[in-house]
Scaffold this motif. Sequence first.
Motif, PDB file in Angstrom:
ATOM      1  N   ARG A 300      13.403  70.276  23.978  1.00 23.81           N
ATOM      2  CA  ARG A 300      12.741  71.207  24.892  1.00 23.81           C
ATOM      3  C   ARG A 300      13.698  72.269  25.407  1.00 23.81           C
ATOM      4  NH1 ARG A 300      12.235  69.368  30.804  1.00 23.81           N
ATOM      5  NH2 ARG A 300      13.958  67.920  31.143  1.00 23.81           N
ATOM      6  N   ARG A 303      14.616  74.973  22.722  1.00 19.08           N
ATOM      7  CA  ARG A 303      13.462  75.843  22.447  1.00 19.08           C
ATOM      8  C   ARG A 303      13.168  75.954  20.944  1.00 19.08           C
ATOM      9  NH1 ARG A 303      12.151  78.406  27.187  1.00 19.08           N
ATOM     10  NH2 ARG A 303      13.771  78.446  28.780  1.00 19.08           N
ATOM     11  N   LYS A 345       3.806  70.936  29.856  1.00 21.72           N
ATOM     12  CA  LYS A 345       4.221  72.335  29.706  1.00 21.72           C
ATOM     13  C   LYS A 345       5.214  72.482  28.555  1.00 21.72           C
ATOM     14  CE  LYS A 345       6.489  76.103  32.216  1.00 21.72           C
ATOM     15  NZ  LYS A 345       7.143  76.502  33.499  1.00 21.72           N
ATOM     16  N   ASP A 346       6.196  71.582  28.503  1.00 17.48           N
ATOM     17  CA  ASP A 346       7.190  71.636  27.431  1.00 17.48           C
ATOM     18  C   ASP A 346       6.562  71.343  26.075  1.00 17.48           C
ATOM     19  OD1 ASP A 346       9.289  72.231  29.157  1.00 17.48           O
ATOM     20  OD2 ASP A 346       9.733  70.130  29.544  1.00 17.48           O
ATOM     21  N   THR A 349       4.728  74.326  24.645  1.00 21.51           N
ATOM     22  CA  THR A 349       5.677  75.330  24.160  1.00 21.51           C
ATOM     23  C   THR A 349       6.242  74.929  22.803  1.00 21.51           C
ATOM     24  OG1 THR A 349       6.306  75.935  26.424  1.00 21.51           O
ATOM     25  CG2 THR A 349       7.835  76.530  24.667  1.00 21.51           C
ATOM     26  N   SER A 355       0.182  78.466  27.165  1.00 20.58           N
ATOM     27  CA  SER A 355       0.163  77.641  28.371  1.00 20.58           C
ATOM     28  C   SER A 355      -1.251  77.354  28.860  1.00 20.58           C
ATOM     29  CB  SER A 355       0.968  78.330  29.486  1.00 20.58           C
ATOM     30  OG  SER A 355       0.434  79.618  29.759  1.00 20.58           O
ATOM     31  N   ASN A 467       2.586  79.173  16.033  1.00 18.39           N
ATOM     32  CA  ASN A 467       2.501  80.289  16.992  1.00 18.39           C
ATOM     33  C   ASN A 467       1.529  81.379  16.574  1.00 18.39           C
ATOM     34  OD1 ASN A 467       4.285  79.146  18.775  1.00 18.39           O
ATOM     35  ND2 ASN A 467       6.070  80.246  18.016  1.00 18.39           N
ATOM     36  N   ASN A 470      -0.650  81.839  19.389  1.00 19.92           N
ATOM     37  CA  ASN A 470      -0.002  81.882  20.694  1.00 19.92           C
ATOM     38  C   ASN A 470       0.659  83.238  20.914  1.00 19.92           C
ATOM     39  OD1 ASN A 470       1.341  81.494  23.076  1.00 19.92           O
ATOM     40  ND2 ASN A 470       2.671  79.856  22.347  1.00 19.92           N
ATOM     41  N   GLU A 472       1.935  84.382  23.464  1.00 21.09           N
ATOM     42  CA  GLU A 472       3.032  84.311  24.427  1.00 21.09           C
ATOM     43  C   GLU A 472       4.388  84.189  23.739  1.00 21.09           C
ATOM     44  OE1 GLU A 472       2.292  81.099  27.066  1.00 21.09           O
ATOM     45  OE2 GLU A 472       0.307  81.789  27.641  1.00 21.09           O
ATOM     46  N   ASN A 473       4.409  83.705  22.495  1.00 17.10           N
ATOM     47  CA  ASN A 473       5.678  83.456  21.815  1.00 17.10           C
ATOM     48  C   ASN A 473       5.522  83.764  20.336  1.00 17.10           C
ATOM     49  OD1 ASN A 473       8.121  82.630  20.883  1.00 17.10           O
ATOM     50  ND2 ASN A 473       7.902  80.478  21.487  1.00 17.10           N
TER      51      ASN A 473
END
Length: 680
Positions: A300, A303, A345-346, A349, A355, A467, A470, A472-473
């Motif tokens: 985590r 990343r 949360k982790d 990701t 999220s 991803n 996603n 966000e990332n």
Amino acid sequence: MGHLTTLATCSLNQWALDFTGNKERIIESIKLAKEAGASLRIGPELEVTGYGLLDHYNKEILLIRPKLSLANDGNYREMRYFSPWKGERIVENFYLPRSITKIIGQKTCRIGDALISTRDSCLGTETCEELFTPKAPGIGAGLDGCEIFCNSSGSHHELRKLNTRIELIREATLKSGGIYLYSNQQGCDGDRLYYDGSAMIVVNGQVVAQGSQFSLKDVEVVTATVDIEDVRSYRSAKSRALQATKQEAYERIEVEYSLSSDAEDVELLLKPSVPLEFKYHSPEEEIAYGPACWLWDYLRRSRQAGFFIPLSGGIDSCATSVIVHSMCRLVYKDVVAGENKQVLKDLLTIVGEPSTSEWRPSSPQEIAERLFHSAYMGMSKNSSADTRSRAKELAKEIGSYHLDFDIDSVYNAIVGLFTVVTTFTPRFKTSGGTPATNLALQNIQARSRMVLAYLFAQLLPTVRGRNSNNPENQNPGGLLVLGSANVDEALRGYFTKYDASSADINPIGGISKTDLKRFILWAATEFEMPLLQSFIDAPPTAELEPITDTYTQSDEVDMGMSYAELSIYGNLRKREKLGPYGMWSKLIHVWGDKLSPQQVYEKVRWFFWCYGINRHKMTTLTPSYHAEQYSPDDNRFDLRPFLYPGWDWAWRKIEKSISNMGEKGTKVPGAVEGDVKKTV
């Protein structure tokens, strides 16, 4: 009337240089301690960048209590940056930095080995290593009237180590009475260590509060309500009183504050914590949970998108994979419980979910399918159908995203290139080759697997579309390559430099083969995975040589020693600090019922020869979870030469001793008169 007070200690998952996160976790632990009604809270060593908050009071620094004894061996090199304090009971003035003065208006405070006196008790400190020293500071402080000992610690997990820690704390308060608050880091320090929490409160040798040893929680606060009068009653023994009269006095910092309440009705509402039976994990449980928590923290915080492992069908890669499965079980348990929001949360990701995603895993296997990747990289002539099948079945059992392919084309291309350049065709020994060509051909396979492992680890998340949903990332990240060489193989040097044992991190690199087998047997029952028995039953083999009707490669035959013997050599070399002669002297007593002194000599000499010529491999050893006291890791734990000249003097000394023994030096125990000397 007693003096009842609630005290708090904690385990925090702090991370070097994570100043914002560290502050938030400290503040949260203080809030939890206050909510529990605690009048004193201590935190782990280095919870900010120094020694914690146990000597702070109402925006006033009462005392800076520096460490008297520094940890400076094994995993620790504290004297690179620090010096121990001048000595016992030495105290002087310290001029505070201007930044502190601006905040609290205080210019100086006392620094040194002193105690803090409240209106109703006296507090002292032991910091981490000091608990383990022969003359621990708490002994003198206790004789001078200190009743509450605070230990802010940074103690790492090691198999079977918690037992020692507990006994030292219990003994400290059994002898002289007292209340002991132990706080510890919990989590990966960004390196090879995992701090295993186990915050606790002990009163007069009895544990009254215990925190978890392995947990995914970033903050865990442990409280207990204790009666200070119990310490005074316990200390009524005359022998202790006589020793106390001879104890030199400590300087005391007076503070107008009481840990207990002055109101009798308030104290009557408090209920003292009762002694409890301390919970110890078995070594098998420690292997299941310690490296699993370490892997989760590393994943985590790095990343990355997950893990990749070359899954061979052998017990070592099996054990590593089962540890990842254990990690997935811990994560799934916390997600289902819903209390630890950080875990969810982790996880989102890591698996590439936004999220706001409604995705929730329905099992540990579903977590593994998103983040754990495995591959069987076979050779058509060298790999057996059994290992291929075991790898596939294990991957299915734990839920990993599994690939199965052969690397013959890569291997043939490299050998072909070499033959074109040199006009020399290397062969395996089964085809008439030499030991040099046989080893070289094995190493080609091993190193090819390493290159392929990193290729697949880097691109599999992209191949799988991680991803894509996603926004966000947009960085898919890569996979962390997991190594699976055990501590015994490292000690012996039984692996190829820069082969599949080369990886990003290795969760079993500090664990012995013997303990790994016990762990697999435990997991077969506890995790309801009967398939694991087949890994125990299969003989260890590298499968780097062709399989024929009369030959199958065996690890222990190749090594010239058993894994059980390697554990013995490792402990004697590192823990008992014995060289060749000392090891031989010890083992002729240990093995004297089955081997002659000459046979023991041959075994010891073979081990040291293998250890010496392979020591250079330790400089490139994959960073491994530290779990065993005889780890040969050159980068941190076992700082020794990696080029040895040999041990000729020791061999001559042993040979002379055997010669002086006469027939007893070569006679095998149980052999009848006239038997020919056997060698091993």
